[in-house]
Scaffold this active site. Structure first.
Site, PDB file in Angstrom:
ATOM      1  N   LYS A  60       0.830  -1.215   0.000  1.00  0.00           N
ATOM      2  CA  LYS A  60       0.000   0.000   0.000  1.00  0.00           C
ATOM      3  C   LYS A  60       0.859   1.258   0.000  1.00  0.00           C
ATOM      4  O   LYS A  60       0.643   2.179  -0.772  1.00  0.00           O
ATOM      5  CB  LYS A  60      -0.900   0.061   1.250  1.00  0.00           C
ATOM      6  CG  LYS A  60      -1.891  -1.053   1.388  1.00  0.00           C
ATOM      7  CD  LYS A  60      -2.755  -0.866   2.635  1.00  0.00           C
ATOM      8  CE  LYS A  60      -1.985  -0.875   3.955  1.00  0.00           C
ATOM      9  NZ  LYS A  60      -1.251  -2.116   4.233  1.00  0.00           N
ATOM     10  N   ARG A 107      -9.336   1.142   8.524  1.00  0.00           N
ATOM     11  CA  ARG A 107      -8.947  -0.225   8.853  1.00  0.00           C
ATOM     12  C   ARG A 107     -10.044  -0.953   9.619  1.00  0.00           C
ATOM     13  O   ARG A 107      -9.859  -2.131   9.962  1.00  0.00           O
ATOM     14  CB  ARG A 107      -7.676  -0.208   9.704  1.00  0.00           C
ATOM     15  CG  ARG A 107      -6.381  -0.322   8.905  1.00  0.00           C
ATOM     16  CD  ARG A 107      -5.216  -0.239   9.879  1.00  0.00           C
ATOM     17  NE  ARG A 107      -4.034  -0.908   9.409  1.00  0.00           N
ATOM     18  CZ  ARG A 107      -2.970  -0.301   8.879  1.00  0.00           C
ATOM     19  NH1 ARG A 107      -2.949   0.995   8.726  1.00  0.00           N
ATOM     20  NH2 ARG A 107      -1.917  -1.006   8.520  1.00  0.00           N
ATOM     21  N   ARG A 138      -0.492  -8.611  13.508  1.00  0.00           N
ATOM     22  CA  ARG A 138      -1.108  -7.678  12.557  1.00  0.00           C
ATOM     23  C   ARG A 138      -1.941  -8.410  11.517  1.00  0.00           C
ATOM     24  O   ARG A 138      -3.008  -7.949  11.130  1.00  0.00           O
ATOM     25  CB  ARG A 138      -0.023  -6.843  11.881  1.00  0.00           C
ATOM     26  CG  ARG A 138       0.338  -5.624  12.725  1.00  0.00           C
ATOM     27  CD  ARG A 138       1.782  -5.245  12.587  1.00  0.00           C
ATOM     28  NE  ARG A 138       2.123  -4.657  11.329  1.00  0.00           N
ATOM     29  CZ  ARG A 138       3.353  -4.677  10.807  1.00  0.00           C
ATOM     30  NH1 ARG A 138       4.332  -5.284  11.451  1.00  0.00           N
ATOM     31  NH2 ARG A 138       3.594  -4.099   9.667  1.00  0.00           N
TER      32      ARG A 138
HETATM   33  P1  ADP Z   1       1.597  -1.559   7.599  1.00  0.00           P
HETATM   34  O1  ADP Z   1       2.720  -1.162   6.751  1.00  0.00           O
HETATM   35  O2  ADP Z   1       1.871  -2.737   8.446  1.00  0.00           O
HETATM   36  O3  ADP Z   1       0.293  -1.692   6.863  1.00  0.00           O
HETATM   37  P2  ADP Z   1       1.164   1.121   8.730  1.00  0.00           P
HETATM   38  O4  ADP Z   1       2.409   1.896   8.635  1.00  0.00           O
HETATM   39  O5  ADP Z   1       0.061   1.449   7.793  1.00  0.00           O
HETATM   40  O6  ADP Z   1       1.494  -0.427   8.699  1.00  0.00           O
HETATM   41  O7  ADP Z   1       0.596   1.231  10.216  1.00  0.00           O
HETATM   42  C1  ADP Z   1       1.419   0.908  11.309  1.00  0.00           C
HETATM   43  C2  ADP Z   1       0.580   0.761  12.559  1.00  0.00           C
HETATM   44  O8  ADP Z   1      -0.064   2.016  12.852  1.00  0.00           O
HETATM   45  C3  ADP Z   1      -0.559  -0.244  12.505  1.00  0.00           C
HETATM   46  O9  ADP Z   1      -0.136  -1.564  12.769  1.00  0.00           O
HETATM   47  C4  ADP Z   1      -1.474   0.300  13.604  1.00  0.00           C
HETATM   48  O10 ADP Z   1      -0.986   0.003  14.905  1.00  0.00           O
HETATM   49  C5  ADP Z   1      -1.337   1.805  13.416  1.00  0.00           C
HETATM   50  N1  ADP Z   1      -2.356   2.302  12.473  1.00  0.00           N
HETATM   51  C6  ADP Z   1      -2.149   2.878  11.260  1.00  0.00           C
HETATM   52  N2  ADP Z   1      -3.299   3.186  10.663  1.00  0.00           N
HETATM   53  C7  ADP Z   1      -4.289   2.800  11.507  1.00  0.00           C
HETATM   54  C8  ADP Z   1      -5.704   2.823  11.461  1.00  0.00           C
HETATM   55  N3  ADP Z   1      -6.361   3.302  10.399  1.00  0.00           N
HETATM   56  N4  ADP Z   1      -6.378   2.344  12.541  1.00  0.00           N
HETATM   57  C9  ADP Z   1      -5.751   1.874  13.620  1.00  0.00           C
HETATM   58  N5  ADP Z   1      -4.420   1.801  13.718  1.00  0.00           N
HETATM   59  C10 ADP Z   1      -3.677   2.262  12.678  1.00  0.00           C
HETATM   60  P1  ADP Z   2       2.323  -1.810   3.277  1.00  0.00           P
HETATM   61  O1  ADP Z   2       2.315  -0.306   3.283  1.00  0.00           O
HETATM   62  O2  ADP Z   2       1.081  -2.383   2.640  1.00  0.00           O
HETATM   63  O3  ADP Z   2       2.610  -2.422   4.609  1.00  0.00           O
HETATM   64  P2  ADP Z   2       4.900  -1.573   1.872  1.00  0.00           P
HETATM   65  O4  ADP Z   2       4.648  -0.687   0.702  1.00  0.00           O
HETATM   66  O5  ADP Z   2       5.633  -1.022   3.018  1.00  0.00           O
HETATM   67  O6  ADP Z   2       3.508  -2.264   2.325  1.00  0.00           O
HETATM   68  O7  ADP Z   2       5.656  -2.879   1.332  1.00  0.00           O
HETATM   69  C1  ADP Z   2       6.080  -3.897   2.225  1.00  0.00           C
HETATM   70  C2  ADP Z   2       7.470  -4.377   1.838  1.00  0.00           C
HETATM   71  O8  ADP Z   2       7.410  -5.088   0.587  1.00  0.00           O
HETATM   72  C3  ADP Z   2       8.472  -3.242   1.633  1.00  0.00           C
HETATM   73  O9  ADP Z   2       9.735  -3.700   2.064  1.00  0.00           O
HETATM   74  C4  ADP Z   2       8.436  -3.011   0.121  1.00  0.00           C
HETATM   75  O10 ADP Z   2       9.685  -2.510  -0.367  1.00  0.00           O
HETATM   76  C5  ADP Z   2       8.161  -4.417  -0.424  1.00  0.00           C
HETATM   77  N1  ADP Z   2       7.311  -4.443  -1.621  1.00  0.00           N
HETATM   78  C6  ADP Z   2       6.306  -3.582  -1.956  1.00  0.00           C
HETATM   79  N2  ADP Z   2       5.736  -3.951  -3.126  1.00  0.00           N
HETATM   80  C7  ADP Z   2       6.375  -5.086  -3.532  1.00  0.00           C
HETATM   81  C8  ADP Z   2       6.246  -5.960  -4.677  1.00  0.00           C
HETATM   82  N3  ADP Z   2       5.329  -5.753  -5.616  1.00  0.00           N
HETATM   83  N4  ADP Z   2       7.073  -7.021  -4.739  1.00  0.00           N
HETATM   84  C9  ADP Z   2       7.997  -7.245  -3.777  1.00  0.00           C
HETATM   85  N5  ADP Z   2       8.174  -6.469  -2.680  1.00  0.00           N
HETATM   86  C10 ADP Z   2       7.380  -5.395  -2.564  1.00  0.00           C
END
Ligand code: ADP
Ligand code: ADP
Ligand code: ZN
Length: 211
Positions: free
Chosen positions: A14, A87, A169
């Protein structure tokens, strides 16, 4: 006006995709995770990080008022890309209220679908930089080990990318966030994307839907 939500489990890409899309269509990227991490050192940030480090969701009331404030900012007047919000169903209901009070609506919800085993591999080797850049040691490595390509900063692992927190998570994602897929499907807003391809392939596919 373009209001887009990126939905998907942790590690689905994302953040990576929201950043690319935001640059391409020139709309602000709103990552609630980034906002909460940036609040470190404040009362709100320290309260939130207790939930975040355990891999739990931060309470809805905090997120809802945070997003309400952010969306009221003038830079969102012509749209925004939401990454990591909503979420939960209450967050989604609140978003509908917030947007309609601003005379806006959701245009598109993109669900990035990636199998669990791949999420765990991605997150365990995710490395981030203070500047907001995100890398993956195998699939998206920095040019120089441990150093950010964009700003030269030192890369580090997020506190919540531990095995235990990641498992938590994913469990919470299934219980609290996955129901949003049906929620938005019922509103005719959902587009599903296969998140298993390369970062470039996926960004092309997302852009094709947004255009
Ligand atoms: P990820 O990359 O794992 O999707 P994020 O960076 O989006 O994680 O979020 C990190 C953490 O911040 C989540 O695991 C949660 O604890 C908190 N968080 C972020 N967005 C939300 C939301 N919309 N509602 C509740 N908690 C959130
Ligand atoms: P989210 O915000 O949903 O938690 P991230 O964008 O942080 O996800 O991506 C999670 C991890 O996977 C990061 O280390 C990122 O560099 C890697 N990643 C993202 N997209 C891809 C893809 N299409 N293939 C492989 N690795 C990816
Ligand atoms: Zn950097």
């Amino acid at each position: 006006m373009t209001n887009i939500i990126l939905l998907g489990p942790p590690g689905s890409g994302k953040g990576t995709q929201a950043k690319l899309l935001a640059e391409r269509i020139k709309r602000p990227h709103i990552s609630t995770g980034d906002i909460l991490r940036a609040a470190k050192g404040t009362e709100l940030g320290d309260h939130a990080s207790e939930y975040m480090n355990r891999g739990e969701l931060v309470p809805d009331s905090i997120l809802i008022s945070m997003v309400e404030d952010r969306l009221a900012n003038p830079d969102c007047a012509s749209g925004s890309i939401l990454d990591g919000y909503p979420r939960t169903i209450p967050q989604a209901d609140a978003l509908n209220r917030i947007l309609s009070s601003l005379d806006r609506r959701i245009d598109l919800v993109i669900n990035i679908d990636v199998p669990d085993d791949r999420l765990i591999t991605r997150l365990s080797a995710r490395r981030v930089c203070e500047c907001g850049a995100t890398y993956q040691l195998t699939f998206n490595p920095p040019k120089k080990e441990g150093i950010c390509d964009l700003c030269g900063g030192a890369l580090y692992q997020r506190d919540d990318d531990t095995e235990e927190s990641v498992q938590n998570r994913l469990r919470i994602y299934k219980r609290e966030t996955q129901p949003l897929i049906e929620y938005y499907e019922n509103q005719g807003l959902l587009t599903a994307i296969d998140g298993g391809g390369s970062i470039k392939e996926i960004s092309g596919e997302i852009y094709a839907h947004v255009k």
